[in-house]
Design a protein around this motif. Structure first.
Motif, PDB file in Angstrom:
ATOM      1  N   ARG A  91       0.836  -1.205   0.000  1.00  0.00           N
ATOM      2  CA  ARG A  91       0.000   0.000   0.000  1.00  0.00           C
ATOM      3  C   ARG A  91       0.873   1.258   0.000  1.00  0.00           C
ATOM      4  O   ARG A  91       0.597   2.222  -0.711  1.00  0.00           O
ATOM      5  CB  ARG A  91      -0.909  -0.008   1.219  1.00  0.00           C
ATOM      6  CG  ARG A  91      -1.873   1.191   1.259  1.00  0.00           C
ATOM      7  CD  ARG A  91      -2.872   1.037   2.382  1.00  0.00           C
ATOM      8  NE  ARG A  91      -2.166   0.995   3.671  1.00  0.00           N
ATOM      9  CZ  ARG A  91      -2.765   0.700   4.835  1.00  0.00           C
ATOM     10  NH1 ARG A  91      -4.064   0.418   4.851  1.00  0.00           N
ATOM     11  NH2 ARG A  91      -2.082   0.679   5.956  1.00  0.00           N
ATOM     12  N   LYS A  92       1.951   1.281   0.798  1.00  0.00           N
ATOM     13  CA  LYS A  92       2.845   2.438   0.822  1.00  0.00           C
ATOM     14  C   LYS A  92       3.529   2.632  -0.534  1.00  0.00           C
ATOM     15  O   LYS A  92       3.715   3.747  -1.002  1.00  0.00           O
ATOM     16  CB  LYS A  92       3.901   2.256   1.910  1.00  0.00           C
ATOM     17  CG  LYS A  92       3.351   2.395   3.327  1.00  0.00           C
ATOM     18  CD  LYS A  92       4.454   2.205   4.354  1.00  0.00           C
ATOM     19  CE  LYS A  92       3.895   2.325   5.771  1.00  0.00           C
ATOM     20  NZ  LYS A  92       4.949   2.098   6.798  1.00  0.00           N
ATOM     21  N   ALA A  93       3.915   1.518  -1.161  1.00  0.00           N
ATOM     22  CA  ALA A  93       4.559   1.600  -2.471  1.00  0.00           C
ATOM     23  C   ALA A  93       3.617   2.225  -3.493  1.00  0.00           C
ATOM     24  O   ALA A  93       4.019   3.078  -4.301  1.00  0.00           O
ATOM     25  CB  ALA A  93       4.993   0.220  -2.931  1.00  0.00           C
ATOM     26  N   VAL A  94       2.365   1.807  -3.441  1.00  0.00           N
ATOM     27  CA  VAL A  94       1.364   2.357  -4.357  1.00  0.00           C
ATOM     28  C   VAL A  94       1.163   3.841  -4.087  1.00  0.00           C
ATOM     29  O   VAL A  94       1.104   4.675  -4.999  1.00  0.00           O
ATOM     30  CB  VAL A  94       0.028   1.595  -4.246  1.00  0.00           C
ATOM     31  CG1 VAL A  94      -1.068   2.334  -5.015  1.00  0.00           C
ATOM     32  CG2 VAL A  94       0.190   0.176  -4.784  1.00  0.00           C
ATOM     33  N   ASN A  95       1.078   4.227  -2.815  1.00  0.00           N
ATOM     34  CA  ASN A  95       0.871   5.631  -2.454  1.00  0.00           C
ATOM     35  C   ASN A  95       2.020   6.517  -2.911  1.00  0.00           C
ATOM     36  O   ASN A  95       1.834   7.699  -3.193  1.00  0.00           O
ATOM     37  CB  ASN A  95       0.692   5.770  -0.939  1.00  0.00           C
ATOM     38  CG  ASN A  95      -0.639   5.191  -0.461  1.00  0.00           C
ATOM     39  OD1 ASN A  95      -1.572   5.046  -1.260  1.00  0.00           O
ATOM     40  ND2 ASN A  95      -0.728   4.860   0.819  1.00  0.00           N
ATOM     41  N   LEU A  96       3.229   5.940  -2.960  1.00  0.00           N
ATOM     42  CA  LEU A  96       4.394   6.710  -3.406  1.00  0.00           C
ATOM     43  C   LEU A  96       4.515   6.748  -4.925  1.00  0.00           C
ATOM     44  O   LEU A  96       5.441   7.335  -5.464  1.00  0.00           O
ATOM     45  CB  LEU A  96       5.676   6.100  -2.816  1.00  0.00           C
ATOM     46  CG  LEU A  96       5.903   6.364  -1.320  1.00  0.00           C
ATOM     47  CD1 LEU A  96       7.042   5.503  -0.799  1.00  0.00           C
ATOM     48  CD2 LEU A  96       6.199   7.840  -1.074  1.00  0.00           C
ATOM     49  N   GLY A  97       3.608   6.122  -5.608  1.00  0.00           N
ATOM     50  CA  GLY A  97       3.637   6.134  -7.068  1.00  0.00           C
ATOM     51  C   GLY A  97       4.626   5.172  -7.658  1.00  0.00           C
ATOM     52  O   GLY A  97       5.082   5.351  -8.794  1.00  0.00           O
ATOM     53  N   SER A  98       4.993   4.155  -6.916  1.00  0.00           N
ATOM     54  CA  SER A  98       5.942   3.163  -7.437  1.00  0.00           C
ATOM     55  C   SER A  98       5.330   2.466  -8.646  1.00  0.00           C
ATOM     56  O   SER A  98       4.143   2.155  -8.670  1.00  0.00           O
ATOM     57  CB  SER A  98       6.265   2.138  -6.352  1.00  0.00           C
ATOM     58  OG  SER A  98       6.955   1.047  -6.890  1.00  0.00           O
ATOM     59  N   PHE A  99       6.195   2.206  -9.645  1.00  0.00           N
ATOM     60  CA  PHE A  99       5.688   1.554 -10.854  1.00  0.00           C
ATOM     61  C   PHE A  99       5.322   0.101 -10.595  1.00  0.00           C
ATOM     62  O   PHE A  99       4.361  -0.402 -11.164  1.00  0.00           O
ATOM     63  CB  PHE A  99       6.744   1.636 -11.963  1.00  0.00           C
ATOM     64  CG  PHE A  99       6.227   1.188 -13.299  1.00  0.00           C
ATOM     65  CD1 PHE A  99       5.534   2.064 -14.116  1.00  0.00           C
ATOM     66  CD2 PHE A  99       6.390  -0.122 -13.734  1.00  0.00           C
ATOM     67  CE1 PHE A  99       5.041   1.647 -15.333  1.00  0.00           C
ATOM     68  CE2 PHE A  99       5.895  -0.538 -14.947  1.00  0.00           C
ATOM     69  CZ  PHE A  99       5.221   0.348 -15.752  1.00  0.00           C
ATOM     70  N   ASP A 100       6.109  -0.587  -9.745  1.00  0.00           N
ATOM     71  CA  ASP A 100       5.829  -1.998  -9.461  1.00  0.00           C
ATOM     72  C   ASP A 100       6.394  -2.363  -8.095  1.00  0.00           C
ATOM     73  O   ASP A 100       7.149  -1.594  -7.485  1.00  0.00           O
ATOM     74  CB  ASP A 100       6.432  -2.897 -10.550  1.00  0.00           C
ATOM     75  CG  ASP A 100       5.583  -4.143 -10.797  1.00  0.00           C
ATOM     76  OD1 ASP A 100       4.840  -4.544  -9.866  1.00  0.00           O
ATOM     77  OD2 ASP A 100       5.652  -4.678 -11.908  1.00  0.00           O
ATOM     78  N   TYR A 101       6.040  -3.549  -7.633  1.00  0.00           N
ATOM     79  CA  TYR A 101       6.400  -4.042  -6.300  1.00  0.00           C
ATOM     80  C   TYR A 101       6.710  -5.516  -6.476  1.00  0.00           C
ATOM     81  O   TYR A 101       5.817  -6.324  -6.721  1.00  0.00           O
ATOM     82  CB  TYR A 101       5.200  -3.802  -5.365  1.00  0.00           C
ATOM     83  CG  TYR A 101       5.352  -4.308  -3.965  1.00  0.00           C
ATOM     84  CD1 TYR A 101       4.930  -5.590  -3.606  1.00  0.00           C
ATOM     85  CD2 TYR A 101       5.883  -3.493  -2.983  1.00  0.00           C
ATOM     86  CE1 TYR A 101       5.050  -6.048  -2.301  1.00  0.00           C
ATOM     87  CE2 TYR A 101       5.996  -3.934  -1.669  1.00  0.00           C
ATOM     88  CZ  TYR A 101       5.591  -5.214  -1.335  1.00  0.00           C
ATOM     89  OH  TYR A 101       5.697  -5.669  -0.039  1.00  0.00           O
ATOM     90  N   LEU A 102       8.024  -5.873  -6.423  1.00  0.00           N
ATOM     91  CA  LEU A 102       8.448  -7.236  -6.717  1.00  0.00           C
ATOM     92  C   LEU A 102       9.042  -7.891  -5.470  1.00  0.00           C
ATOM     93  O   LEU A 102       9.749  -7.240  -4.680  1.00  0.00           O
ATOM     94  CB  LEU A 102       9.490  -7.245  -7.837  1.00  0.00           C
ATOM     95  CG  LEU A 102       9.079  -6.599  -9.171  1.00  0.00           C
ATOM     96  CD1 LEU A 102      10.243  -6.650 -10.145  1.00  0.00           C
ATOM     97  CD2 LEU A 102       7.861  -7.287  -9.749  1.00  0.00           C
ATOM     98  N   LEU A 103       8.792  -9.187  -5.318  1.00  0.00           N
ATOM     99  CA  LEU A 103       9.307  -9.956  -4.176  1.00  0.00           C
ATOM    100  C   LEU A 103      10.622 -10.633  -4.531  1.00  0.00           C
ATOM    101  O   LEU A 103      10.806 -11.136  -5.638  1.00  0.00           O
ATOM    102  CB  LEU A 103       8.274 -11.011  -3.756  1.00  0.00           C
ATOM    103  CG  LEU A 103       6.936 -10.492  -3.192  1.00  0.00           C
ATOM    104  CD1 LEU A 103       5.997 -11.655  -2.934  1.00  0.00           C
ATOM    105  CD2 LEU A 103       7.159  -9.692  -1.923  1.00  0.00           C
ATOM    106  N   LYS A 104      11.549 -10.586  -3.590  1.00  0.00           N
ATOM    107  CA  LYS A 104      12.813 -11.323  -3.733  1.00  0.00           C
ATOM    108  C   LYS A 104      12.578 -12.809  -3.463  1.00  0.00           C
ATOM    109  O   LYS A 104      11.748 -13.145  -2.614  1.00  0.00           O
ATOM    110  CB  LYS A 104      13.854 -10.778  -2.753  1.00  0.00           C
ATOM    111  CG  LYS A 104      14.325  -9.354  -3.042  1.00  0.00           C
ATOM    112  CD  LYS A 104      15.399  -8.965  -2.014  1.00  0.00           C
ATOM    113  CE  LYS A 104      15.955  -7.598  -2.279  1.00  0.00           C
ATOM    114  NZ  LYS A 104      17.000  -7.229  -1.291  1.00  0.00           N
ATOM    115  N   PRO A 105      13.324 -13.698  -4.102  1.00  0.00           N
ATOM    116  CA  PRO A 105      14.249 -13.422  -5.209  1.00  0.00           C
ATOM    117  C   PRO A 105      13.469 -13.097  -6.480  1.00  0.00           C
ATOM    118  O   PRO A 105      12.447 -13.721  -6.767  1.00  0.00           O
ATOM    119  CB  PRO A 105      15.042 -14.720  -5.339  1.00  0.00           C
ATOM    120  CG  PRO A 105      14.094 -15.768  -4.861  1.00  0.00           C
ATOM    121  CD  PRO A 105      13.286 -15.135  -3.760  1.00  0.00           C
TER     122      PRO A 105
END
Length: 541
Positions: A91-105
């Protein structure tokens, strides 16, 4: 584009750095940082479009860093990497306008897909910003111009495409937003660009014509408010308003001496700044409804002027036959058709003005007399069309002219001047189409082997060169000079095909003393020089 990888784990950084050939994907340079403060330094020093950032770092989390990036490097697109899949992070990533959110690895294909999406988004944003900058640039220029509807109004008025009397005219004038009242007076100045001192491409000529138009507007509207407009036939007019415009103090009429002085300064400026030879034709103040007639008189002046260029020429009525002191019994309506059939438009208009002035002073003149006068005038119009063989359908708004109701002598005056001028202009245009253009073409073809020019063609048909050029382009769709060159080059090709004359002799034969210019014109016409053309045709034979 540049990519910045931010992660405190060196193995993670190297894994991303070497997971693919970034240059093959359009990434020119890949930078790395293991701390947020190092990333800030890099972002401050250079433009970085792509950011891959770990969220969990010891000195500062990635969410805070991207928040800073949004403020200080708004062109940068971000992808978050994290070992956690908690919804709060997403949710924070989306609020900051991040293009995507990927999990490691991170899966390489998934990462490359996300980066490709980011790059596409960046290009789209850059295109939008570029378009936006261009749009605002031209928006500002557009806002500096008068609304287009104002120029359209003047074009329609001068071409008699609107009915210039009664309620019809009042509505058109109010809708245009010109800021003038129906009884205001306007003085037209026709600006004739005779020729250019230097050769110009069609595009450059359009730009320079615009420059001349803006310069004319600046020069002539210093003393009076007004507009620079180009009518539907391509003629440039400056229209000066005697009464000012709505919301401004009333202006005073300008003297002919002032206008002449302004015109001379303008002509000199055109010669020095724009390499153009210009002549100014100055009319007189007329009510709006009579402005088309005044402008047509200036066009006639330009048409007949074959000797006085780079001058300020002032309009004087050509026919003073109708004296204001004539007796009413001297006025016969039959005289109107005589003026029309003899092509004396100004005399016809003066006749109408004098007639209405006499009738206004006659206390016995009544409505039934006006109706009879209206019908008699219509009969004259139909008689003129029949004698000249003119199709009424070729005249703009002819059904509206003939069915309009006339409710007073002033309306009759404007109506009669408008319809008489419209039908006489139709006859004049028809004569020019059939006569002048055909004679010009025939003259060029018959004198193709002489050193002829636009001026010599215009002199042969007895017209002003600028006027003839405009008429030729209107009727044929081709510039007069281009047509002249085309005829000469076709004759050159014929001589190359049928004679053994040296190319230099052929150049002289078709009127070119400058061999280099001759070769350039031939290449422009046929994409090869004359000698190459002759060699190719001989091989074919």
């Amino acid at each position: 584009m540049r990519l910045l990888i931010v992660d405190d784990e060196q193995f993670a950084v190297e894994g991303l750095l070497y997971c693919c050939d970034w240059k093959a994907y359009g990434i020119e340079e890949v930078l790395t940082a293991n701390r947020a403060d190092k990333a800030r330094e890099l972002l401050n020093d250079q433009r970085i479009e792509l950011l891959i950032c770990d969220i969990e770092m010891p000195d500062e989390d990635g969410l805070s860093l991207v928040g800073w990036v949004r403020e200080h490097s708004p062109w940068t697109e971000s992808i978050f990497l994290t070992c956690h899949s908690e919804f709060s992070y997403a949710r924070k990533a989306v609020n900051l306008g991040s293009f995507d959110y990927l999990l490691k690895p991170v899966d390489t294909e998934e990462l490359l897909s996300a980066v490709s999406g980011m790059m596409a988004a960046i290009r789209e944003k850059e295109e939008y910003e570029s378009y936006n900058q261009m749009y605002h640039k031209y928006l500002n220029l557009w806002q500096q111009e008068k609304p287009k509807r104002v120029e359209r109004f003047w074009q329609n008025l001068l071409s008699r495409s609107i009915l210039s009397f009664g309620d019809f005219f009042d509505r058109e004038l109010a809708g245009a937003g010109v800021g003038l009242n129906p009884d205001d007076q306007v003085l037209p100045v026709l600006i004739s660009i005779e020729e250019w001192s230097k050769p110009l491409s069609p595009r450059d000529q359009e730009i320079m014509e615009y420059a001349v138009k803006k310069a004319a507007e600046e020069c002539f509207t210093e003393e009076l408010p007004g507009e620079a407009i180009t009518d539907k036939s391509g003629v440039l007019f400056i229209l000066l308003y005697a009464g000012g415009v709505e919301g401004e103090p009333a202006a005073k009429k300008i003297s002919l001496q002032q206008l002449t002085a302004i015109g001379k300064r303008f002509i000199q400026a055109c010669r020095e700044l724009f390499n153009s030879i210009v002549t100014c034709y100055v009319g007189s103040f007329k009510p709006l409804q009579e402005l088309p007639g005044m402008c047509e008189s200036l066009k006639t002046m330009e048409r007949d002027n074959i000797s006085r260029t780079q001058s300020v020429l002032v309009y004087l009525p050509q026919d003073q036959m109708l004296s204001a002191n004539s007796n009413s019994e001297d006025i016969l309506l039959d005289d109107l058709i005589s003026y029309m059939l003899n092509g004396k438009r100004e005399s016809a208009v003066q006749f109408i003005h004098h007639l209405t002035a006499k009738l206004e002073a006659n206390p016995c003149f009544q409505g039934r007399h006006l109706d009879a006068l209206h019908q008699d005038t219509l009969q004259i119009i139909y008689h003129f069309l029949q004698v000249r063989g003119i199709n009424a359908g070729s005249i703009a708004l002819f059904p509206d002219w003939t069915t309009a109701r006339i409710r007073g002598l002033l309306q009759y005056r404007h109506w009669a001047e408008g319809i008489v001028s419209a039908v006489m202009e139709a006859e004049f245009e028809r004569q020019e189409k059939g006569g002048v253009i055909e004679r010009s073409i025939r003259y060029i073809q018959q004198h193709v082997e002489e050193e002829i020019s636009r001026a010599s063609v215009a002199d042969y048909v007895g017209l002003n060169p600028a006027y003839l050029s405009r008429l030729f382009k209107k009727e044929t769709g081709q510039n007069l000079i281009d047509f002249l060159i085309s005829v000469k080059m076709n004759r050159t090709r014929e001589l190359l095909d049928t004679t053994d004359m040296p190319v230099s002799a052929i150049a002289q034969q078709v009127g070119y003393s400058n061999f280099s210019h001759f070769t350039k014109m031939f290449r422009k016409q046929f994409d090869v020089n004359p000698q190459e053309y002759r060699n190719v045709t001989k091989r074919i034979d």
